[in-house]
Write a protein that holds these residues in place. Structure first.
Motif, short mmCIF file in Angstrom:
data_model
loop_
_atom_site.label_atom_id
_atom_site.label_comp_id
_atom_site.label_asym_id
_atom_site.label_seq_id
_atom_site.Cartn_x
_atom_site.Cartn_y
_atom_site.Cartn_z
N GLU A 160 89.33 14.20 22.13
CA GLU A 160 89.65 14.84 23.39
C GLU A 160 91.04 14.42 23.90
O GLU A 160 91.79 15.23 24.42
CB GLU A 160 88.60 14.50 24.45
CG GLU A 160 88.85 15.09 25.83
CD GLU A 160 88.85 16.61 25.87
OE1 GLU A 160 89.46 17.18 26.79
OE2 GLU A 160 88.23 17.24 24.98
N LYS B 186 86.20 16.11 28.92
CA LYS B 186 85.56 16.76 27.77
C LYS B 186 84.29 17.50 28.17
O LYS B 186 84.02 18.60 27.68
CB LYS B 186 85.25 15.73 26.68
CG LYS B 186 84.66 16.37 25.42
CD LYS B 186 84.83 15.48 24.21
CE LYS B 186 84.34 16.20 22.97
NZ LYS B 186 84.67 15.46 21.73
N SER C 268 93.50 16.39 22.05
CA SER C 268 93.27 17.84 22.05
C SER C 268 94.42 18.64 22.64
O SER C 268 94.56 19.83 22.36
CB SER C 268 91.98 18.17 22.82
OG SER C 268 92.12 17.84 24.20
N LYS D 294 93.04 21.11 30.70
CA LYS D 294 93.12 20.75 29.28
C LYS D 294 94.54 20.50 28.78
O LYS D 294 94.73 19.84 27.77
CB LYS D 294 92.46 21.85 28.44
CG LYS D 294 90.94 21.94 28.59
CD LYS D 294 90.26 20.71 27.99
CE LYS D 294 88.75 20.83 28.02
NZ LYS D 294 88.08 19.63 27.44
#
Length: 462
Positions: free
Chosen positions: A422, A70, A425, A248
């Motif tokens: 997170e 994060k 995400s 990510k």
């Protein structure tokens, strides 16, 4: 505008999982787990450890990796971004690998010495009484092996995240897994006199609850919790650093589960490889070898195996070198990444400076058994040398305290949703969300402070 050194990244989920598992799988799995299992009631220790892995281990591992991804930073920068008033926690976390790195290459050098002995057909010599003591008290030999191990580690870090850490992990971890399965299966089928490997395996997995008291149960619980720290590389900034290299789109849910399974699986296989073999050739008395199990008891077991002893011994110590190297790499990487962020230096220059510093430190610690030999009383009631002091400060004192503070920060200040958001995400559901919230807010802080008080000897005085 200030130029910041470019951060590397893992190529994907597999690269990250192998690197993180490589960090987690180390001396703790191959040496510490088997002797603790033997000491703490075999299956009793295993059951408690497995429960801790899916509760505490999951919580601490999720926190560290998610904090890293994060923020995109290592420990100091990550905790500062979470809450500027808690920068001190990042500094404390940074100092754990700083201390561990002073002695990890020394242990790596010890294991490398045994690997060389078995590869050159000198396994019989390694089994003789006094071999280990003679080696570590030799100032030249012990220092040379520590330096070689340190230099190899630094070279891999110098090459970067993808070309160094990930490439190394992709090569070594599959080989390590194959070797440990080979040794574990072999141990099941050996026999000597009226004892065999399957009997030893049953000794390993059967819970021994004879004479179990509340005090003894707490001792086993704390041993298992201490092993969890040692094994999963949590609360020392390593997984924060590795998390900062994760892209990510990587599913953290799945990755964390895979790391848990890989690390725990290797620990269980290590016990399966070592304890049946010790039982077959040394009986129940050989199970009490403690920390000397890897360097004193196991070589005697390999020598008792006859013609195959040298082969099995070589396989075991190659595996141990790989495991120790991947862990040593992660420790140095955590220090390197923090220094790059704090001092805004590039990887090559930072690695060179740290390589020199820790080569010198490794030599000093290795000489703690010869030139700088001394007896140092520790708060937990034991007496040790320089290496034992560094190990106590980092593992028994700082890590439980850091975990306690980290769970307070996440559970009550930034709140668990900071982590949960997170994890989810990348579009995946956090399957163990409620467990995470309960653990990080209520259970972990209490157990962590108990572990800290136990390790410092204060719990016994209360």
């Amino acid at each position: 505008m200030e130029n910041k050194p470019k951060r590397g990244s893992f190529t994907g989920q597999l690269g990250f999982v192998l690197a993180a598992a490589g960090s987690a799988v180390g001396v703790g799995n191959l040496w510490r787990f088997p002797y603790l299992a033997a000491k703490d009631g075999g299956g009793l220790f295993i059951i408690i450890y497995l429960i801790l892995v899916v509760t505490f281990g999951f919580t601490l591992l999720t926190s560290d990796i998610t904090i890293g991804r994060k923020t995109g930073k290592s420990a100091i920068g990550a905790y500062t971004e979470m809450n500027p008033k808690w920068k001190f926690l990042g500094v404390l976390t940074f100092f754990v690998p700083v201390i561990i790195m002073t002695y990890y290459a020394v242990i790596g050098g010890w294991i490398a010495k045994y690997m060389v002995a078995y590869l050159t057909g000198e396994g019989g010599a390694a089994a003789k009484d006094g071999y280990f003591t003679s080696f570590i008290s030799d100032p030249v030999q012990s220092s040379v092996y520590a330096v070689i191990f340190m230099v190899v580690t630094a070279v891999i870090i110098y090459r970067g995240v993808e070309k160094g850490i990930e490439s190394c992990s992709r090569f070594m971890m599959p080989i390590l897994l194959v070797l440990i399965i080979f040794v574990a299966v072999y141990s099941l089928f050996i026999h000597h006199g009226d004892r065999n490997g399957l009997q030893g395996f049953m000794v390993y997995i059967t819970p021994d609850v004879k004479g179990l008291t509340v005090k003894k149960f707490m001792a086993v619980l704390l041993d298992a919790m201490s092993q969890l720290f040692f094994s999963l590389s949590v609360s020392m900034g390593i997984m924060i650093t590795y998390g900062s290299y994760v892209k990510k789109d990587v599913d953290l849910n799945k990755s964390i589960s895979q790391i848990e399974i890989f690390d725990t699986g290797v620990a269980l296989l290590a016990g399966m490889a070592i304890i049946p073999a010790i039982y077959v050739f040394s009986g129940l008395s050989g199970m009490n070898a403690g920390p000397g199990l890897m360097f004193i008891s196991l070589p005697k077991v390999f020598a008792s195996m006859g013609v195959f002893g040298n082969v099995v011994g070589a396989a075991f110590f190659i595996m141990a070198v790989f495991a120790t190297l991947t862990s040593c790499i992660s420790v140095l990487e955590a220090i390197t990444a923090n220094c790059m962020e704090v001092f805004h230096t590039d990887r090559h220059k930072t690695t060179l400076v740290l390589g020199i510093i820790y080569t010198i430190a490794s030599v000093i610690i290795s000489l703690g058994y010869s030139v700088f030999y001394c007896k140092i009383p520790l708060p937990n009631g034991t007496v040790g040398q320089l290496l034992d002091l560094m190990d106590y400060v980092s593992n028994s004192f700082m890590m439980p305290f850091i975990s306690f503070l980290s769970t307070i920060l996440i559970g009550w200040i930034v709140r668990p949703q900071w982590i949960i958001g997170e994890v989810e995400s990348s579009g995946v559901r956090f399957h163990r969300k409620q467990l995470y919230i309960i653990m990080v807010k209520f259970v972990c802080p209490v157990i962590m402070i108990m572990l800290f008080l136990q390790s410092t000897g204060l719990l016994a005085k209360l």
